[in-house]
Scaffold this motif. Structure first.
Motif, PDB file in Angstrom:
ATOM      1  N   MET A 100      42.586  -9.705  38.529  1.00  0.00           N
ATOM      2  CA  MET A 100      43.488 -10.596  39.246  1.00  0.00           C
ATOM      3  C   MET A 100      44.615 -11.044  38.309  1.00  0.00           C
ATOM      4  N   LEU A 101      45.818 -11.041  38.820  1.00  0.00           N
ATOM      5  CA  LEU A 101      46.983 -11.470  38.052  1.00  0.00           C
ATOM      6  C   LEU A 101      47.680 -12.605  38.798  1.00  0.00           C
ATOM      7  N   ARG A 102      48.312 -13.509  38.048  1.00  0.00           N
ATOM      8  CA  ARG A 102      49.039 -14.624  38.655  1.00  0.00           C
ATOM      9  C   ARG A 102      50.511 -14.256  38.814  1.00  0.00           C
ATOM     10  N   VAL A 103      51.070 -14.589  39.980  1.00  0.00           N
ATOM     11  CA  VAL A 103      52.465 -14.253  40.282  1.00  0.00           C
ATOM     12  C   VAL A 103      53.412 -15.166  39.505  1.00  0.00           C
ATOM     13  N   LYS A 104      54.416 -14.556  38.888  1.00  0.00           N
ATOM     14  CA  LYS A 104      55.495 -15.302  38.239  1.00  0.00           C
ATOM     15  C   LYS A 104      56.824 -14.792  38.793  1.00  0.00           C
ATOM     16  N   ARG A 105      57.631 -15.696  39.297  1.00  0.00           N
ATOM     17  CA  ARG A 105      58.946 -15.317  39.844  1.00  0.00           C
ATOM     18  C   ARG A 105      59.952 -15.164  38.706  1.00  0.00           C
ATOM     19  N   LEU A 106      60.620 -14.004  38.668  1.00  0.00           N
ATOM     20  CA  LEU A 106      61.626 -13.753  37.648  1.00  0.00           C
ATOM     21  C   LEU A 106      63.014 -13.721  38.302  1.00  0.00           C
ATOM     22  N   PRO A 107      63.974 -14.437  37.748  1.00  0.00           N
ATOM     23  CA  PRO A 107      65.325 -14.476  38.332  1.00  0.00           C
ATOM     24  C   PRO A 107      66.111 -13.206  38.009  1.00  0.00           C
ATOM     25  N   ILE A 108      65.599 -12.084  38.511  1.00  0.00           N
ATOM     26  CA  ILE A 108      66.220 -10.782  38.264  1.00  0.00           C
ATOM     27  C   ILE A 108      66.497 -10.134  39.616  1.00  0.00           C
ATOM     28  N   ASP A 109      67.748  -9.766  39.854  1.00  0.00           N
ATOM     29  CA  ASP A 109      68.145  -9.124  41.110  1.00  0.00           C
ATOM     30  C   ASP A 109      67.935  -7.618  40.968  1.00  0.00           C
ATOM     31  N   THR A 110      66.980  -7.082  41.728  1.00  0.00           N
ATOM     32  CA  THR A 110      66.699  -5.639  41.664  1.00  0.00           C
ATOM     33  C   THR A 110      67.022  -4.966  42.993  1.00  0.00           C
ATOM     34  N   TYR A 111      67.957  -5.561  43.782  1.00  0.00           N
ATOM     35  CA  TYR A 111      68.307  -5.043  45.110  1.00  0.00           C
ATOM     36  C   TYR A 111      68.631  -3.552  45.057  1.00  0.00           C
ATOM     37  N   PRO A 112      68.114  -2.747  46.025  1.00  0.00           N
ATOM     38  CA  PRO A 112      67.250  -3.158  47.134  1.00  0.00           C
ATOM     39  C   PRO A 112      65.764  -2.993  46.830  1.00  0.00           C
ATOM     40  N   ASP A 113      65.453  -2.626  45.599  1.00  0.00           N
ATOM     41  CA  ASP A 113      64.071  -2.271  45.273  1.00  0.00           C
ATOM     42  C   ASP A 113      63.185  -3.499  45.051  1.00  0.00           C
ATOM     43  N   ASN A 114      61.885  -3.309  45.292  1.00  0.00           N
ATOM     44  CA  ASN A 114      60.867  -4.234  44.809  1.00  0.00           C
ATOM     45  C   ASN A 114      60.508  -3.805  43.389  1.00  0.00           C
ATOM     46  N   THR A 115      60.565  -4.724  42.445  1.00  0.00           N
ATOM     47  CA  THR A 115      60.208  -4.386  41.061  1.00  0.00           C
ATOM     48  C   THR A 115      59.207  -5.406  40.533  1.00  0.00           C
ATOM     49  N   ALA A 116      58.143  -4.897  39.918  1.00  0.00           N
ATOM     50  CA  ALA A 116      57.104  -5.742  39.312  1.00  0.00           C
ATOM     51  C   ALA A 116      57.120  -5.527  37.798  1.00  0.00           C
ATOM     52  N   PHE A 117      56.871  -6.597  37.037  1.00  0.00           N
ATOM     53  CA  PHE A 117      56.926  -6.555  35.573  1.00  0.00           C
ATOM     54  C   PHE A 117      55.562  -6.999  35.018  1.00  0.00           C
ATOM     55  N   ILE A 118      55.001  -6.177  34.131  1.00  0.00           N
ATOM     56  CA  ILE A 118      53.706  -6.486  33.522  1.00  0.00           C
ATOM     57  C   ILE A 118      53.809  -6.264  32.014  1.00  0.00           C
ATOM     58  N   LEU A 119      53.144  -7.136  31.253  1.00  0.00           N
ATOM     59  CA  LEU A 119      53.131  -7.029  29.799  1.00  0.00           C
ATOM     60  C   LEU A 119      52.370  -5.782  29.376  1.00  0.00           C
ATOM     61  N   ARG A 120      52.958  -5.031  28.462  1.00  0.00           N
ATOM     62  CA  ARG A 120      52.349  -3.764  28.045  1.00  0.00           C
ATOM     63  C   ARG A 120      50.955  -3.967  27.449  1.00  0.00           C
ATOM     64  N   ARG A 121      50.804  -5.016  26.610  1.00  0.00           N
ATOM     65  CA  ARG A 121      49.525  -5.213  25.924  1.00  0.00           C
ATOM     66  C   ARG A 121      48.693  -6.292  26.600  1.00  0.00           C
ATOM     67  N   SER A 122      48.735  -6.315  27.888  1.00  0.00           N
ATOM     68  CA  SER A 122      47.939  -7.290  28.638  1.00  0.00           C
ATOM     69  C   SER A 122      46.467  -6.899  28.598  1.00  0.00           C
ATOM     70  N   ASP A 123      45.588  -7.881  28.772  1.00  0.00           N
ATOM     71  CA  ASP A 123      44.149  -7.624  28.752  1.00  0.00           C
ATOM     72  C   ASP A 123      43.763  -6.669  29.880  1.00  0.00           C
ATOM     73  N   GLY A 124      42.997  -5.654  29.523  1.00  0.00           N
ATOM     74  CA  GLY A 124      42.437  -4.771  30.536  1.00  0.00           C
ATOM     75  C   GLY A 124      43.259  -3.547  30.851  1.00  0.00           C
ATOM     76  N   TYR A 125      44.430  -3.399  30.207  1.00  0.00           N
ATOM     77  CA  TYR A 125      45.267  -2.237  30.494  1.00  0.00           C
ATOM     78  C   TYR A 125      45.692  -1.574  29.196  1.00  0.00           C
ATOM     79  N   SER A 126      45.877  -0.277  29.247  1.00  0.00           N
ATOM     80  CA  SER A 126      46.404   0.463  28.099  1.00  0.00           C
ATOM     81  C   SER A 126      47.804   0.951  28.435  1.00  0.00           C
ATOM     82  N   ALA A 127      48.553   1.324  27.407  1.00  0.00           N
ATOM     83  CA  ALA A 127      49.914   1.805  27.636  1.00  0.00           C
ATOM     84  C   ALA A 127      49.910   3.027  28.554  1.00  0.00           C
ATOM     85  N   GLU A 128      48.885   3.906  28.395  1.00  0.00           N
ATOM     86  CA  GLU A 128      48.813   5.114  29.210  1.00  0.00           C
ATOM     87  C   GLU A 128      48.651   4.764  30.696  1.00  0.00           C
TER      88      GLU A 128
END
Length: 494
Positions: free
Chosen positions: A1-29
């Motif tokens: 489970m991840l917590r939503v954080k709103r980023l003031p970045i205009d990515t129109y028209p796409d939906n874009t999600a941002f995640i930390l590369r070295r976050s717990d539980g995920y590898s770069a691959e």
């Protein structure tokens, strides 16, 4: 489970999600594999393109950042918990591949593609592939299916009237801002005209871009309905009202590709007009050597395509061929075109005659739809409403109802003149080149950018006379425009 954080970045028209590369539980691959992800939480779901962040000041462990578009479409508050998973490839992409191979698609197949596009399941590259495949070949049946599909995925407006009129110009002629004159004329007569417009695709500006100089155009359906009820009309941007929303996604890809294919154009225009509740439509097709439609044969083919689709959609149409041999009016760009429009409505003595005459003729065709008006009297009635000041009064009420822009329109602070290289008579003006120079200068994003035409076809000039003046607010934009104009001014002098 991840917590939503709103980023003031205009990515129109796409939906874009941002995640930390070295976050717990995920590898770069794993991050690199998740090109597009599904974000779900509390019965809400979106698909989003993944961007990997290396700065934990932007996104922390256990967080997922959402750009403005993705955050709004997901509809959950900041801090809400969501899950992510790799997004499945849309099944409708198989139909796109078939279209690339030259197959004709059925109504259900085109409907599936448009639904996925409207739900942001396609990347810009995949949308571009669909558009280019359609540009290669598209049957009239596919065009009708595309129109219906685009209509079905959005909202529809309805009006308490059997007669709802509108007009649309297919574009390609700089300065041809007739809608902003036609709509107040028609509204002053008493007909309902809910005019919604797109932003510019390949031109220096669209009706929505110019009207935005004077008033608010980003209106909700409720605001639009209220204004039409009070003023008989509106001049608004259609993107906010979810009318044929897939069209706005397609336009965002068409713009950089400079695509303006007949079949896509017809589906876009007819779906938007039916969605806006129009029953009767005047379509202006300018024909000229540097217009979108360059030959009489192409004009007839486009007219027949419009008539075929409109008839099957229950829309009464009047197709008008007009002179597309040179720009209309003097200004090219939002502020300059707004200046010309208001000069015509105010009956100023130096207002552009060609813009005035063109707008009155189109308004006359629209007024001829009125069964209470004697046949053929539409033109004289339009002329009367303009000359009396009733059209201007209707426009001023409309501006106030939509929300008058308190800022005074300002032209670009940088100015350069393009001069005639020899004496003679202006024999032709290249509409496409003038439009591209204005876009290089920054129009329509820079409202004050554009071109002020000082001479039209038939004018006599001397060597060194200024043919037109370029306006821009950015030195870079002015540099691009001047460089492009230096390669060819767009004027032929004989």
């Amino acid at each position: 489970m991840l917590r939503v954080k709103r980023l003031p970045i205009d990515t129109y028209p796409d939906n874009t999600a941002f995640i930390l590369r070295r976050s717990d539980g995920y590898s770069a691959e794993q991050f690199q594999a998740l090109r597009k992800i599904r974000v779900t939480g509390d019965s809400c779901e979106i698909l989003a393109t993944l961007a990997v962040v290396d700065d934990d000041k932007i996104i922390g462990n256990g967080e997922i950042g959402l750009g403005e578009q993705a955050f709004r479409r997901l509809g959950l508050p900041e801090g809400a918990e969501v899950e992510i998973a790799q997004a499945r490839r849309p099944a409708s992409l198989e139909f796109v591949r078939r279209k690339i191979d030259g197959d004709s698609l059925g109504e259900a197949e085109i409907g599936a593609v448009i639904r996925d596009i409207a739900n942001y399941r396609y990347s810009p590259m995949e949308i571009g592939a669909f558009l280019v495949a359609c540009a290669s070949f598209m049957s009239t049946q596919e065009t009708l299916a595309l129109t219906r599909a685009m209509l079905d995925v959005g909202s529809r407006l309805s009006w308490d009237s059997p007669l709802v009129v509108d007009k649309h110009c297919i574009g390609g002629i700089p300065g041809n801002r007739t809608s902003m004159i036609v709509v107040p004329i028609v509204a002053a007569h008493g007909l309902i005209c809910p005019k919604t417009s797109s932003r510019a695709i390949t031109s220096p500006c669209g009706t929505a871009d110019v009207m935005e100089v004077l008033a608010q155009v980003d209106l909700s359906s409720e605001q639009m309905s209220s204004i039409v009820k009070k003023e008989n009309a509106v001049l608004a941007w259609g993107g906010r009202m979810n009318l044929s929303p897939a069209d706005d996604v397609l336009i965002s890809v068409e713009r950089p590709l400079r695509l303006d294919q007949f079949e896509q154009m017809v589906a876009s225009i007819i779906s938007k007009k039916v969605a806006a509740g129009s029953t009767h439509l005047v379509i202006d097709i300018p024909v000229g050597p540097t217009a979108k439609v360059r030959t009489q044969g192409d004009a007839v083919r486009l007219r027949k395509l419009f008539e075929y689709v409109a008839r099957h959609m229950g829309l009464v149409t009047k197709i008008v061929f007009t002179d597309g041999s040179q720009p209309v009016g003097r200004g090219v760009g939002p502020v300059l075109e707004a200046r010309d429009v208001m000069a015509v409505l105010r009956n100023e003595p130096d207002a552009p005659e060609d813009l005035r005459d063109h707008a009155v003729a189109l308004a006359g065709h629209m007024l001829d739809f009125d069964p209470a008006l004697e046949g053929g009297k539409g033109y004289s009635r339009a002329l009367e409403l303009l000359a009396s000041g009733e059209a201007l009064a209707a426009m001023e009420r409309l501006i106030d109802a939509q929300g008058r822009n308190p800022a005074k329109p300002e032209l670009g602070r940088l100015r350069r003149e393009v001069e005639a290289t020899k004496a003679g008579t202006v024999t032709s003006i290249d509409c496409e080149r003038i439009a591209r120079i204005a876009r290089h200068a920054g129009a329509p994003m820079d409202q004050g950018a554009g071109i002020d035409l000082l001479h039209k076809v038939g004018s006599t000039v001397r060597e060194g006379d200024a043919l037109y003046r370029i306006y821009a607010n950015s030195a870079t934009g002015m540099g691009f425009a001047c460089e492009f104009a230096g390669e060819g001014s767009g004027y032929e002098i004989g």
